[in-house]
Design an enzyme around this catalytic site. Structure first.
Site, short mmCIF file in Angstrom:
data_model
loop_
_atom_site.label_atom_id
_atom_site.label_comp_id
_atom_site.label_asym_id
_atom_site.label_seq_id
_atom_site.Cartn_x
_atom_site.Cartn_y
_atom_site.Cartn_z
N THR A 1 -12.49 7.29 -12.99
CA THR A 1 -11.47 6.82 -12.04
C THR A 1 -11.62 5.34 -11.71
O THR A 1 -10.72 4.75 -11.12
CB THR A 1 -11.51 7.62 -10.72
OG1 THR A 1 -12.78 7.42 -10.09
CG2 THR A 1 -11.27 9.08 -10.97
N GLU B 1 0.82 -1.21 0.00
CA GLU B 1 0.00 0.00 0.00
C GLU B 1 0.86 1.26 0.00
O GLU B 1 0.48 2.28 -0.58
CB GLU B 1 -0.92 0.02 1.22
CG GLU B 1 -2.17 -0.80 1.08
CD GLU B 1 -3.13 -0.21 0.05
OE1 GLU B 1 -3.84 0.74 0.39
OE2 GLU B 1 -3.14 -0.71 -1.07
#
Length: 287
Positions: free
Chosen positions: A276, A163
């Site tokens: 997106t 992440e």
């Protein structure tokens, strides 16, 4: 949607904006003291400024707002990008805390930025790109951010990106370690997305080479019977799987990898713009 955009505008902020505003019931809207970032909590706003203009070119305010953001983004980049400065081949997008101190980490979510930059360079009129040496500076920045995002994948033991990565606070601002809270991989799409845009616009095969490495790591280290699972720690091999698969793995990660290796006529960027979430929306026909 429109209400959220109106709320941001009513707060009277321009360019890079803090990630938090007051709750919806608070009128008038105020900006809360919070960090500046290009990853989590901020990414879609910046991306949609450009893409809303592409889909509605008569609404030039979106283009002008996006240009203002991109002229300020250097404050989040390490090292600072400058036209004609090729001393660094990779760039990191860090965060700035509300008190002004630098938060030395880079989110994988910010890896959409390289693709967004080259899309902007491809779509904007030359009259906008000659201002402040945007053309040269942004190309170099896009390539350098993409290099760092690929490194987020290739530097882990599994070849999967975590992440986030911690960033060394001194030159050359390389990645140091994976924070305890960011060791998992959701198989996020942002690097694949950027590789797609850079290959589609430049034709450089090196972006496909990187894409193959991503695809191989995903198949080798996250494949389970019915799909592709979240991985608990990218630096533990064999990987420990989590019983979940995010919708964006198919909707975006694999879609962008497929398009990376597909002929350009599979999806014409002159006719469509992606939102997106990786869904292609029709662009208006050029007059």
């Amino acid at each position: 949607g429109d209400n959220a955009f109106a709320a941001v505008q009513s707060a009277g902020v321009h360019g890079l904006i803090p990630v938090f505003l007051t709750p919806p019931e608070h009128v008038p809207v105020r900006v809360l003291s919070s960090k500046l970032a290009f990853g989590a909590l901020a990414d879609s706003y910046y991306e949609y400024l450009l893409k809303q203009w592409i889909q509605s070119p008569e609404e030039t305010r979106f283009k002008e707002m996006w240009l203002e953001v991109m002229d300020e983004v250097a404050s989040l980049v390490r090292p600072q990008p400058k036209a004609g400065n090729d001393n660094f081949s990779s760039f990191k997008l860090v965060e700035i805390a509300s008190g002004g101190e630098t938060l030395w980490k880079m989110d994988h979510l910010s890896c959409f930025a390289g693709g967004m930059l080259v899309l902007g360079l491809h779509e904007l009129p030359s009259s906008d790109l000659v201002v402040r040496s945007r053309n040269g500076t942004w190309w170099h920045l896009a390539e350098g951010l993409t290099e760092s995002c690929v490194q987020m994948w290739t530097s882990s033991k599994s070849g999967l990106a975590p992440e986030s990565f911690s960033v060394r606070p001194t030159a050359p601002f390389d990645f140091t370690e994976v924070p305890q809270t960011g060791r998992h991989s959701f198989l996020r799409p942002e690097t694949a997305e950027t590789l797609f845009y850079l290959h589609r616009i430049t034709g450089d095969e090196k972006y496909r080479v990187s894409g193959r490495r991503l695809f191989k790591a995903i198949v080798e280290h996250s494949k389970v019977g019915p799909g592709f699972a979240t991985v608990q720690d990218v630096n533990v091999v064999p990987t420990q799987k989590v019983d979940e698969m995010h919708t964006f793995v198919m909707a975006e990660t694999f879609k962008y990898l497929y398009l990376l290796f597909s002929p350009a006529d599979r999806l014409d960027l002159g006719r469509f713009v992606f939102n997106t979430e990786g869904h292609p929306l029709p662009r208006p026909k050029k007059r």
